[in-house]
Scaffold this motif. Structure first.
Motif, PDB file in Angstrom:
ATOM      1  N   GLU A 140       0.838  -1.205   0.000  1.00 42.56           N
ATOM      2  CA  GLU A 140       0.000   0.000   0.000  1.00 42.56           C
ATOM      3  C   GLU A 140       0.872   1.254   0.000  1.00 42.56           C
ATOM      4  OE1 GLU A 140      -2.474  -0.409   3.453  1.00 42.56           O
ATOM      5  OE2 GLU A 140      -3.786  -1.900   2.500  1.00 42.56           O
ATOM      6  N   ASP A 141       1.910   1.250   0.853  1.00 41.45           N
ATOM      7  CA  ASP A 141       2.816   2.403   0.916  1.00 41.45           C
ATOM      8  C   ASP A 141       3.540   2.606  -0.408  1.00 41.45           C
ATOM      9  OD1 ASP A 141       2.050   2.880   3.505  1.00 41.45           O
ATOM     10  OD2 ASP A 141       3.848   2.011   4.428  1.00 41.45           O
ATOM     11  N   ALA A 142       3.948   1.508  -1.040  1.00 39.51           N
ATOM     12  CA  ALA A 142       4.631   1.614  -2.333  1.00 39.51           C
ATOM     13  C   ALA A 142       3.680   2.196  -3.384  1.00 39.51           C
ATOM     14  CB  ALA A 142       5.140   0.244  -2.777  1.00 39.51           C
ATOM     15  N   ALA A 143       2.411   1.763  -3.359  1.00 49.93           N
ATOM     16  CA  ALA A 143       1.425   2.290  -4.307  1.00 49.93           C
ATOM     17  C   ALA A 143       1.181   3.781  -4.044  1.00 49.93           C
ATOM     18  CB  ALA A 143       0.122   1.511  -4.196  1.00 49.93           C
ATOM     19  N   ARG A 145       3.739  14.943 -12.843  1.00 48.09           N
ATOM     20  CA  ARG A 145       2.773  15.671 -13.691  1.00 48.09           C
ATOM     21  C   ARG A 145       2.798  17.169 -13.373  1.00 48.09           C
ATOM     22  NH1 ARG A 145      -0.335  11.075 -12.588  1.00 48.09           N
ATOM     23  NH2 ARG A 145      -1.480  12.134 -10.952  1.00 48.09           N
ATOM     24  N   GLU A 146       2.859  17.492 -12.076  1.00 42.46           N
ATOM     25  CA  GLU A 146       2.901  18.909 -11.685  1.00 42.46           C
ATOM     26  C   GLU A 146       4.163  19.580 -12.224  1.00 42.46           C
ATOM     27  OE1 GLU A 146       2.503  19.253  -7.434  1.00 42.46           O
ATOM     28  OE2 GLU A 146       0.513  18.333  -7.428  1.00 42.46           O
ATOM     29  N   LYS A 149       4.150   5.683  -5.286  1.00 41.00           N
ATOM     30  CA  LYS A 149       4.144   5.750  -6.752  1.00 41.00           C
ATOM     31  C   LYS A 149       3.133   6.783  -7.230  1.00 41.00           C
ATOM     32  CE  LYS A 149       3.743   2.898 -10.861  1.00 41.00           C
ATOM     33  NZ  LYS A 149       3.401   1.580 -11.405  1.00 41.00           N
ATOM     34  N   ASP A 150       1.931   6.772  -6.637  1.00 44.47           N
ATOM     35  CA  ASP A 150       0.915   7.771  -7.000  1.00 44.47           C
ATOM     36  C   ASP A 150       1.418   9.182  -6.712  1.00 44.47           C
ATOM     37  OD1 ASP A 150      -0.766   5.760  -7.794  1.00 44.47           O
ATOM     38  OD2 ASP A 150      -1.984   5.770  -5.955  1.00 44.47           O
ATOM     39  N   PHE A 151       2.025   9.364  -5.533  1.00 43.13           N
ATOM     40  CA  PHE A 151       2.550  10.678  -5.152  1.00 43.13           C
ATOM     41  C   PHE A 151       3.621  11.129  -6.144  1.00 43.13           C
ATOM     42  CE2 PHE A 151       5.721  13.200  -2.835  1.00 43.13           C
ATOM     43  CZ  PHE A 151       4.927  14.229  -2.368  1.00 43.13           C
ATOM     44  N   THR A 152       4.537  10.213  -6.477  1.00 43.50           N
ATOM     45  CA  THR A 152       5.619  10.525  -7.418  1.00 43.50           C
ATOM     46  C   THR A 152       5.048  10.892  -8.789  1.00 43.50           C
ATOM     47  OG1 THR A 152       7.057   8.985  -6.248  1.00 43.50           O
ATOM     48  CG2 THR A 152       7.742   9.631  -8.451  1.00 43.50           C
TER      49      THR A 152
END
Length: 146
Positions: A70-73, A84-85, A76-79
């Motif tokens: 979950e933390d890795a996901a 994108r930003e 990854k989403d945060f990264t």
């Protein structure tokens, strides 16, 4: 205590002694077996405790692996979001740089036009002064001629 072998034959005494020794061995063996049984029960209890600990550790490991995934996901989403930003900021920066460059070019063009206009205005002003001067001379000459 009264000796039960008093007045008995030697053969009976030997048999009795053997029986008593066998009984003592049997009692000793029984105590040893009871001790081994208690020890086996203690070991079984220890095994149950260890089995429970193993089960708990396996459960904790599963939970840790799940949390790690979950933390890795999330990471990854945060990264991906930050990437994108960053790309959006770079696009905006490039657009702003382009606009600035266009405005600087336009400003330079206006400065050039202003300089040309000033030069032209100065030339016209000089010509006007020359014309005024010429006209004043002519007027003065005419007056003098009259």
């Amino acid at each position: 205590q009264v000796d039960p072998t008093k007045g008995c034959s030697q053969a009976i005494k030997k048999k009795l002694q053997k029986v008593e020794e066998g009984l003592a061995r049997a009692r000793s063996e029984t105590r040893r077996h009871q001790q081994m049984y208690r020890q086996a029960e203690q070991e079984a209890q220890k095994c149950k405790v260890l089995d429970r600990k193993i089960h708990d550790l396996k459960h904790a490991k599963v939970n840790l692996i799940k949390k790690q995934r979950e933390d890795a996901a999330k990471h990854k989403d945060f990264t991906n979001q930050k990437t994108r930003e960053i790309h959006a900021f770079k696009r905006r920066e490039k657009k702003a740089d382009k606009k600035i460059s266009k405005m600087e070019t336009e400003c330079q063009k206006f400065k050039s036009n202003l300089e040309r206009s000033k030069t032209h205005c100065d030339k016209l002003s000089d010509k006007l002064k020359q014309t005024e001067s010429h006209l004043m001379r002519l007027l003065t000459k005419r007056r003098n001629d009259l």
